[in-house]
Design a protein around this motif. Structure first.
Motif, mmCIF file in Angstrom:
data_model
loop_
_atom_site.group_PDB
_atom_site.id
_atom_site.type_symbol
_atom_site.label_atom_id
_atom_site.label_comp_id
_atom_site.label_asym_id
_atom_site.label_seq_id
_atom_site.Cartn_x
_atom_site.Cartn_y
_atom_site.Cartn_z
ATOM 1 N N UNK A 236 0.861 -1.177 0.000
ATOM 2 C CA UNK A 236 0.000 0.000 0.000
ATOM 3 C C UNK A 236 0.904 1.235 0.000
ATOM 4 N N UNK A 237 0.526 2.218 -0.799
ATOM 5 C CA UNK A 237 1.319 3.458 -0.849
ATOM 6 C C UNK A 237 0.888 4.353 0.313
ATOM 7 N N UNK A 238 1.903 4.847 1.034
ATOM 8 C CA UNK A 238 1.657 5.663 2.230
ATOM 9 C C UNK A 238 2.696 6.791 2.208
ATOM 10 N N UNK A 239 2.324 7.938 1.624
ATOM 11 C CA UNK A 239 3.318 8.981 1.321
ATOM 12 C C UNK A 239 4.080 9.520 2.527
ATOM 13 N N UNK A 240 3.501 9.481 3.718
ATOM 14 C CA UNK A 240 4.188 10.095 4.868
ATOM 15 C C UNK A 240 5.319 9.239 5.430
ATOM 16 N N UNK A 241 5.417 7.960 5.075
ATOM 17 C CA UNK A 241 6.454 7.051 5.614
ATOM 18 C C UNK A 241 6.501 7.081 7.144
ATOM 19 N N UNK A 242 5.354 7.014 7.762
ATOM 20 C CA UNK A 242 5.274 6.956 9.233
ATOM 21 C C UNK A 242 4.950 5.524 9.668
ATOM 22 N N UNK A 243 3.972 4.908 8.970
ATOM 23 C CA UNK A 243 3.673 3.490 9.202
ATOM 24 C C UNK A 243 4.650 2.706 8.330
ATOM 25 N N UNK A 244 5.495 1.892 8.955
ATOM 26 C CA UNK A 244 6.556 1.247 8.176
ATOM 27 C C UNK A 244 6.164 -0.109 7.615
ATOM 28 N N UNK A 245 5.086 -0.684 8.097
ATOM 29 C CA UNK A 245 4.455 -1.877 7.526
ATOM 30 C C UNK A 245 3.480 -2.440 8.536
ATOM 31 N N UNK A 246 2.682 -3.415 8.102
ATOM 32 C CA UNK A 246 1.595 -3.922 8.941
ATOM 33 C C UNK A 246 1.434 -5.432 8.792
ATOM 34 N N UNK A 247 0.872 -6.032 9.848
ATOM 35 C CA UNK A 247 0.518 -7.449 9.789
ATOM 36 C C UNK A 247 -0.965 -7.556 10.127
ATOM 37 N N UNK A 248 -1.718 -8.155 9.205
ATOM 38 C CA UNK A 248 -3.158 -8.340 9.421
ATOM 39 C C UNK A 248 -3.403 -9.778 9.868
ATOM 40 N N UNK A 249 -4.191 -9.933 10.919
ATOM 41 C CA UNK A 249 -4.485 -11.264 11.471
ATOM 42 C C UNK A 249 -5.878 -11.737 11.053
ATOM 43 N N UNK A 250 -6.140 -13.036 11.256
ATOM 44 C CA UNK A 250 -7.409 -13.626 10.803
ATOM 45 C C UNK A 250 -8.625 -13.019 11.505
ATOM 46 N N UNK A 251 -8.409 -12.456 12.710
ATOM 47 C CA UNK A 251 -9.550 -11.904 13.446
ATOM 48 C C UNK A 251 -9.904 -10.479 13.026
#
Ligand code: NDP
Length: 385
Positions: A236-251
């Motif tokens: 996902x493109x995120x121009x501010x570069x504050x969130x460096x990546x994410x993990x989504x869980x089944x719940x």
């Protein structure tokens, strides 16, 4: 005291690593520092940190290195083999921050030597992921990701329940041309391409960020680092570069790691892991940042990302060919020999004309790399502007 070695000590990641290490002189003992030929920076760092060994990969740089280090007590060596020997020295922690395929053999040497390898050189996992991770497993080496996105995933990943992960979402700043029209992209210069809006990095990765090939390489890197299938990896493109990546869980929960765009944060995490350590980095001021934006990547203006996705899905030799052709194309772009949009075209063309079987050893990877480079270089010569 943790004994540390930095491969690529004069580069952007290497310099940031030294900055973190030198703030805690009682916690770290520097064993070896390596560079290609930046004698002044390497020697200065080796003397400051009282390193045992300083190595230049380029043998022509040995004489000036010896001269600067004379009387300092730091041993000087040179050559590609000497870099690998430095990588094999007995240390607790090795930073692998050589740029490009030149890093493959030293990374392998460090992985085989054991201890902890903090990996910035993404190209080694892209080209030789299966071979490298097998070597790390066999030697009992701990491999820690330093790339900010993978470091973020590593921080968010619940290692006790890998089967509960639904998706890993890598964030991309979108680079300097996120909103540039395809027409205007034809005239992009190297100076514009290396001017990243958020991060200060070496020239090669800066161009990779501008084409989004960097994000493609990171998808392949993530595939080798984390227990997920290729189709569980997203961008996902995120121009501010504050969130460096994410993990989504089944719940339905999504965990994210946030921080300033400063490589010293992931480097410090890898240095102190499983503990944490102080850094001088700017703290996040969320009210000042105000908003966080997200958008889908544009695969039409940024075809390199699509090429990398396809190489990841196909597996085998495809990622090594992608990486080799990209290195040749980026070097040609930086030298003014090809245009910005030709980078992805050269990679695509090389992938289309070369399809060897999957490599089963580092030597096989390096042979594929060499052949892909030769073919990409032919294509560069054909570019007439
Ligand atoms: P730089 O170009 O700034 O530094 C590269 C380092 O590698 C220098 O120390 C250079 O030595 C050395 N080097 C170059 N060629 C050779 C060679 N043939 N043999 C041995 N050493 C060599 O790169 P970065 O620090 O930007 O990137 C390093 C790696 O980290 C890359 O793989 C990149 O993708 C990855 N990375 C970088 C990030 C960043 O913020 N910069 C973020 C995440 C990952 P010399 O100075 O003498 O030329």
């Amino acid at each position: 005291m943790k004994r540390v070695t930095i491969l690529g000590a004069t580069g952007s990641v290497g310099t940031s690593s030294l900055d973190v290490i030198e703030r805690e002189p009682d916690a770290f003992e520097v064993v070896a520092l390596t560079a290609n030929c930046d004698v002044a920076r390497l020697a200065a760092a080796a003397i400051r940190t009282r390193a045992r060994l300083a190595v230049v990969a380029d043998p022509a740089c040995l004489a000036p290195l010896r001269e600067v280090l004379a009387g300092s007590g730091v041993e000087a060596r040179a050559g590609a083999d000497a870099v690998c020997e430095a990588a094999r020295m007995d240390t607790d922690w090795t930073m692998a921050a050589i740029v490009g395929t030149a890093g493959l053999k030293p990374v392998m040497a460090a992985l085989e030597a054991g201890g902890t390898v903090a990996l910035a050189n993404k190209e080694s996992l892209v080209s030789a992921g299966d071979v490298m991770t097998a070597a790390a497993r066999a030697a009992g080496t701990t491999l820690l990701p330093v790339d900010s996105e993978h470091n973020a995933v590593f921080q968010c990943l619940d290692r006790t329940a890998p089967d509960r992960v639904r998706r890993i979402i890598l964030t991309a700043s979108g680079g300097p041309f996120r909103t540039t029209s395809l027409d205007d992209m034809r005239a992009i210069t190297p100076a514009q391409a290396v001017a990243h809006p958020n991060w200060s990095m070496g020239a090669k990765i800066s161009v990779d960020s501008a084409t989004l090939m960097n994000k493609g390489l990171e998808l392949i890197e993530a595939f080798h680092l984390f227990p997920v299938r290729a189709d569980q990896l997203d961008v996902v493109v995120h121009p501010q570069s504050v969130v460096h990546s994410m993990v989504e869980y089944v719940d339905g929960s999504t965990l994210a790691q946030l921080g300033p765009p400063d490589m010293r944060v992931p480097i410090a995490y890898a240095l102190a892991w499983p503990d944490r350590m102080e850094t001088p980095c700017e703290r996040l001021d969320l009210p000042r940042i105000g908003r966080l934006d997200f958008e889908a990547p544009d695969y039409v203006r940024f075809p390199a990302l699509k090429l990398a996705r396809e190489a990841l899905a196909a597996g085998g030799a495809r990622p090594a060919i992608l990486n080799a052709a990209n290195e040749v194309a980026v070097a040609a772009f930086l030298a003014g020999a090809v245009k910005f949009l030709e980078i992805a075209a050269i990679v695509s063309d090389t992938l289309g004309r070369y399809d060897p079987p999957a490599p089963d050893s580092l030597d096989a990877v390096l042979a594929i790399d060499a052949e892909a480079r030769a073919r990409a270089a032919e294509r560069v010569k054909d570019c007439v502007f």
